[in-house]
Write a protein that holds these residues in place. Structure first.
Motif, short mmCIF file in Angstrom:
data_model
loop_
_atom_site.label_atom_id
_atom_site.label_comp_id
_atom_site.label_asym_id
_atom_site.label_seq_id
_atom_site.Cartn_x
_atom_site.Cartn_y
_atom_site.Cartn_z
N ILE A 272 0.96 -1.16 -0.17
CA ILE A 272 -0.03 -0.12 -0.14
C ILE A 272 0.98 1.38 0.21
CG2 ILE A 272 -1.77 1.57 1.27
CD1 ILE A 272 -2.64 -1.13 -0.09
N ASP A 273 1.99 1.34 0.68
CA ASP A 273 2.88 2.41 0.90
C ASP A 273 3.23 3.10 -0.61
OD1 ASP A 273 2.45 2.65 3.49
OD2 ASP A 273 4.43 1.58 3.84
N THR A 274 3.59 2.05 -1.54
CA THR A 274 3.99 2.34 -2.70
C THR A 274 2.87 3.12 -3.73
OG1 THR A 274 3.22 0.28 -3.87
CG2 THR A 274 5.43 0.36 -2.79
N LEU A 275 1.73 2.86 -3.26
CA LEU A 275 0.56 3.78 -4.26
C LEU A 275 -0.10 4.90 -3.78
CD1 LEU A 275 -2.39 2.67 -3.24
CD2 LEU A 275 -1.29 0.57 -4.25
N ILE A 276 0.07 4.96 -2.15
CA ILE A 276 -0.70 6.23 -2.09
C ILE A 276 -0.22 7.50 -2.25
CG2 ILE A 276 -0.86 7.46 0.36
CD1 ILE A 276 -2.17 5.02 0.51
N ASP A 277 1.03 8.04 -2.61
CA ASP A 277 1.34 9.16 -3.34
C ASP A 277 0.55 9.36 -4.56
OD1 ASP A 277 2.87 10.06 -1.20
OD2 ASP A 277 4.58 9.58 -2.15
N ARG A 278 0.44 8.21 -5.29
CA ARG A 278 -0.26 8.41 -6.94
C ARG A 278 -1.54 8.48 -6.42
NH1 ARG A 278 1.81 9.78 -10.74
NH2 ARG A 278 0.79 8.85 -12.12
N CYS A 279 -2.20 7.91 -5.39
CA CYS A 279 -3.54 8.14 -5.12
C CYS A 279 -3.99 9.38 -4.62
CB CYS A 279 -4.18 7.03 -4.29
SG CYS A 279 -4.20 5.18 -4.88
N ILE A 280 -2.88 9.99 -3.82
CA ILE A 280 -3.26 11.43 -3.46
C ILE A 280 -3.42 12.54 -4.64
CG2 ILE A 280 -1.90 13.35 -2.46
CD1 ILE A 280 -3.52 11.73 -0.42
N TYR A 304 -8.16 -3.37 2.86
CA TYR A 304 -8.75 -2.36 2.96
C TYR A 304 -8.56 -1.16 4.18
CZ TYR A 304 -12.75 0.79 3.48
OH TYR A 304 -13.76 1.76 3.78
N ASP A 305 -8.28 -1.90 5.32
CA ASP A 305 -7.81 -1.10 6.59
C ASP A 305 -6.50 -0.36 6.39
OD1 ASP A 305 -10.40 -1.98 7.69
OD2 ASP A 305 -9.45 -3.62 8.82
N THR A 306 -5.55 -1.12 5.90
CA THR A 306 -4.17 -0.71 5.79
C THR A 306 -4.22 0.64 4.72
OG1 THR A 306 -3.16 -2.37 6.19
CG2 THR A 306 -1.76 -0.90 5.02
N PHE A 307 -5.01 0.50 3.66
CA PHE A 307 -5.27 1.44 2.51
C PHE A 307 -5.92 2.64 3.35
CE2 PHE A 307 -7.37 3.91 -0.69
CZ PHE A 307 -6.53 4.21 -1.44
N ILE A 308 -7.01 2.50 3.91
CA ILE A 308 -7.98 3.75 4.18
C ILE A 308 -7.19 4.36 5.39
CG2 ILE A 308 -9.39 2.64 6.13
CD1 ILE A 308 -10.63 4.82 3.24
N ASN A 309 -6.45 3.80 6.12
CA ASN A 309 -5.91 4.39 7.37
C ASN A 309 -4.68 5.43 6.84
OD1 ASN A 309 -7.42 3.52 9.27
ND2 ASN A 309 -6.15 1.47 9.64
N THR A 310 -3.87 4.84 5.96
CA THR A 310 -2.79 5.46 5.26
C THR A 310 -2.97 6.52 4.32
OG1 THR A 310 -1.52 3.22 5.25
CG2 THR A 310 -0.48 4.94 4.15
N PHE A 311 -4.02 6.42 3.67
CA PHE A 311 -4.62 7.20 2.55
C PHE A 311 -5.21 8.50 3.15
CE2 PHE A 311 -8.01 8.19 -0.73
CZ PHE A 311 -7.02 8.94 -1.50
N ALA A 314 -2.30 10.80 4.95
CA ALA A 314 -1.67 11.50 3.71
C ALA A 314 -2.74 12.69 3.29
CB ALA A 314 -1.28 10.72 2.61
N ALA A 315 -3.98 12.70 3.25
CA ALA A 315 -4.88 13.47 2.82
C ALA A 315 -4.86 14.64 3.75
CB ALA A 315 -6.11 12.94 2.57
N LYS A 316 -4.61 14.27 5.15
CA LYS A 316 -4.75 15.67 6.19
C LYS A 316 -3.79 16.34 6.13
CE LYS A 316 -7.82 12.77 9.38
NZ LYS A 316 -7.62 11.93 10.59
N LYS A 317 -2.47 15.90 5.66
CA LYS A 317 -1.30 16.48 5.57
C LYS A 317 -1.20 17.51 4.32
CE LYS A 317 1.36 12.85 7.91
NZ LYS A 317 2.43 11.90 7.71
N LEU A 318 -2.11 17.52 3.57
CA LEU A 318 -2.13 18.37 2.39
C LEU A 318 -2.22 19.69 2.59
CD1 LEU A 318 -3.91 16.24 -0.47
CD2 LEU A 318 -1.26 16.29 -0.01
N HIS A 319 -1.25 20.74 2.15
CA HIS A 319 -1.30 22.05 2.33
C HIS A 319 -2.37 22.77 1.65
CE1 HIS A 319 0.22 25.77 3.90
NE2 HIS A 319 -0.17 26.40 2.42
#
Length: 483
Positions: A272-280, A304-311, A314-319
Motif C-alpha cells: 500500500i505504501d507504494t501507491l498512496i502518493d499516486r492516489c493522492i 482495505y484497513d491499511t489502505f484507508i488509514n494510510t490514505f 496522507a490527505a490530512k497533511k496536504l497544504h
C-alpha cells in the motif's frame, strides 16, 4: 502580489481575429477564483464577430493547408522555444485565472511544451498507405494509395481545468494537419488562450490560422457549431453541452471529451505504501478538477484497513491555500457555485449513510480534500462527476466484484488497477468498459501522445496528437489504371 499579477490586473483583453486584436462593444470582469480580485476585463464576442473569425479561418485554409509540412513543423517548434522562455509567466497566468496550485500549473506548462513538440513531429508524418489492388480480380493492372488531406476550419471549444494544455491538444494537431482554427476558451480561463495566441504570432503563424473569440457559449460556441464553413468541432466539457453540440453539428466531424468518474481497483497483496502518493495525486491534484480525476477506489477487503488509514493520514497533511504559494497542494474550486454544489453532494452522501473520514468542510473558502466511505453507487459522489477534491473508497471481496462496480457507470474514460496478479490485471484490461486501462497506476495517468478518449457518456473520438491529426484530416483514395 507578483509582477505578473500587477501587469495583468484589470488589463483589457481583446479578441484575436486574423492576427489582430479586435475590440468589442462589451467587456466582462474576470475575477480570481481564490482571492476574488478582478484580474482582467475580457472582451465579450458576439455572433457577428465569431463569424468574422470563421471567415478569417476559412480564407486561411489554403495558406496553412498548402504550406509544406516542414514549415508547419518549424512554426510549432518556434512556439515550443518561445513557451520554454516564458514558462514561468505561463504558469502564473494559469494559477491566477484558475486557482491551480503553481506546482501543478508548472507541470501543465511542461506538458504543453511537450504537446506542441509532439505536434511539430507529427506535422512531418501525415501520410497514407498503398493498397494491393490486385488482391481483387478486378484490381489487376491498377495501383492504389491513400492520402490524408486537411479537413478545413476546426472549431475548438476548451474547458477551464487545463487552460493551456487542452488548448494545445486542439491547436497543435490542427496546425500539424494543415487546418485553421477558431478557438473559444472557457469564460473563466481566457488569459492562457490569448497568451498562446501571442506566442504563435511571434512564432510566425500566418494571420487567420488561429483565431480566438472569448465570450458566452450561447453566442460564440453556438455560432461556431452551426456555421457551415466549420468542418469539425472538437470540444472538451460536460456531457450535456457535448450532446447538444453533436445534435447541432449536422454532418460535421465531432470529437467530444465529456468527463468521467474514474475508478481504481486495489487488489490484495499490494504494498500500500507504494501507491498512496499516486492516489493522492490522482484524487486531489488541481482540486479534483481533472476529467480523469480519481473519484472511486475499490479496495480488496484484505488491504482495505491499511489502505484507508494510510490514505486518510496522507490527505490530512496536504497544504490548503494560495495557489501561488509553492507549498499549496489544494486551492479554490473554479467558482463559489461549484464549491456549493460539491458541498451539497457531500452532505447528501452523509445524510444517506456515507461516512466522511476527512474533509467535507471549507478552510478559508477552500474545500478540504475529502475522503468518503460506505457510499452507495447511486449517490451523486459515486455515479456523477464530482469535479472536486472528493474521493469515495469502498471495500470489495474480489477483483471481479470491483470490475462490475467500475462498469456500473454512465461514463467510461479511464480506469486503473493495482495488482500483482497477471491474471487479474489481464482480466481487468479486457472487461473494464473504458477507453483506457492503466495497470499498476491510477486512472489519472496521461502522457500527451497516447490515444485519449472514452466510451459511453465520456465521449467520442480520440485526442493524443497522432490520433487527433487523423480526426482532423480526411482520407482520400487515389487509384491509377496502368493499362
Amino acid at each position: 502580489m507578483s509582477k505578473l499579477m500587477k501587469q495583468t490586473q484589470t488589463a483589457k483583453k481583446y479578441l484575436w481575429i486574423n492576427g489582430q486584436k479586435v475590440e468589442t462593444n462589451s467587456y466582462s470582469p474576470l475575477f480570481s477564483p481564490y482571492s476574488g480580485e478582478e484580474i482582467a476585463q475580457v472582451a465579450m464576442g458576439d455572433e457577428e464577430q465569431t463569424k468574422e473569425a470563421v471567415t478569417a479561418a476559412y480564407n486561411a485554409q489554403d495558406i496553412i493547408g498548402k504550406m509544406p509540412a516542414y514549415q508547419r513543423a518549424e512554426i510549432l517548434e518556434n512556439a515550443v522555444t518561445l513557451l520554454k522562455e516564458r514558462s514561468l509567466e505561463a504558469a502564473e497566468i494559469i494559477s491566477l485565472e484558475s486557482a491551480k496550485p503553481i506546482k501543478f500549473a508548472k507541470a501543465e506548462v511542461a506538458r504543453t511544451i511537450e504537446t506542441y513538440k509532439f505536434s511539430a513531429e507529427e506535422a512531418k508524418r501525415v501520410y497514407g498507405e498503398t493498397l494491393p489492388m490486385d488482391a481483387a480480380e478486378g484490381g489487376i493492372g491498377r495501383f492504389g494509395y491513400t492520402v490524408r488531406e486537411p479537413l478545413g476550419v476546426i472549431g475548438a471549444i476548451t474547458p477551464f481545468n487545463f487552460p493551456l494544455n487542452l488548448v494545445a491538444h486542439k491547436v497543435g494537431p490542427a496546425i500539424a494537419a494543415g487546418n485553421p482554427i477558431v478557438l473559444k476558451p472557457a469564460s473563466q480561463t481566457p488569459l492562457s488562450a490569448l497568451f498562446i495566441g501571442e506566442i504563435f504570432k511571434e512564432a510566425g503563424l500566418p494571420e487567420g490560422v488561429l483565431n480566438i473569440v472569448t465570450g458566452p457559449g450561447s453566442a460564440v460556441g453556438e455560432t461556431i457549431v452551426k456555421d457551415e464553413r466549420v468542418s469539425m468541432v472538437t470540444f472538451t466539457g460536460s456531457p450535456s453541452v457535448g450532446i447538444g453540440i453533436r445534435n447541432k453539428a449536422g454532418l460535421k466531424k465531432t470529437t467530444l471529451e465529456l468527463g468521467s468518474n474514474s475508478a481504481l481497483i486495489v487488489d490484495k497483496d499490494i504494498d500500500i505504501d507504494t501507491l498512496i502518493d499516486r492516489c493522492i495525486m490522482g484524487s486531489f491534484s488541481n482540486q479534483g478538477q481533472v476529467c480523469i480525476s480519481l473519484q472511486r477506489i475499490y479496495v480488496h477487503e484484505d488491504s482495505y484497513d491499511t489502505f484507508i488509514n494510510t490514505f486518510t493520514e496522507a490527505a490530512k497533511k496536504l497544504h490548503v491555500g494560495d495557489p501561488l504559494d509553492a507549498k499549496t497542494y489544494v486551492s479554490s474550486l473554479i467558482s463559489k457555485k461549484e464549491t456549493d454544489r460539491v458541498l451539497k453532494w457531500i452532505k447528501e452522501a452523509e445524510s444517506k449513510g456515507a461516512v466522511v473520514l476527512t474533509g467535507g468542510s471549507l478552510q478559508d473558502g477552500i474545500l478540504e480534500p475529502t475522503i468518503i466511505t460506505e457510499a452507495s453507487s447511486d449517490l451523486k459522489v459515486s455515479c456523477q462527476e464530482v469535479f472536486g477534491p472528493v474521493v469515495v473508497v469502498n471495500k470489495v471481496k474480489t477483483v471481479s466484484e470491483a470490475i462490475k462496480l467500475v462498469n456500473d457507470s454512465r461514463y467510461g474514460l479511464q480506469a486503473g488497477i493495482y495488482s500483482s496478479s497477471l491474471e487479474n490485471a489481464a482480466t481487468a484490461s479486457r472487461e473494464l468498459q473504458v477507453g483506457g486501462v492503466i495497470i499498476n497506476d491510477v486512472p489519472t495517468y496521461r502522457v500527451d501522445h497516447m490515444p485519449y478518449g472514452g466510451l459511453k457518456e465520456s465521449g467520442t473520438g480520440r485526442e493524443g496528437i497522432r490520433y487527433a491529426v487523423e480526426e482532423m484530416t480526411e482520407m482520400k483514395l487515389v487509384v491509377w489504371n496502368q493499362r
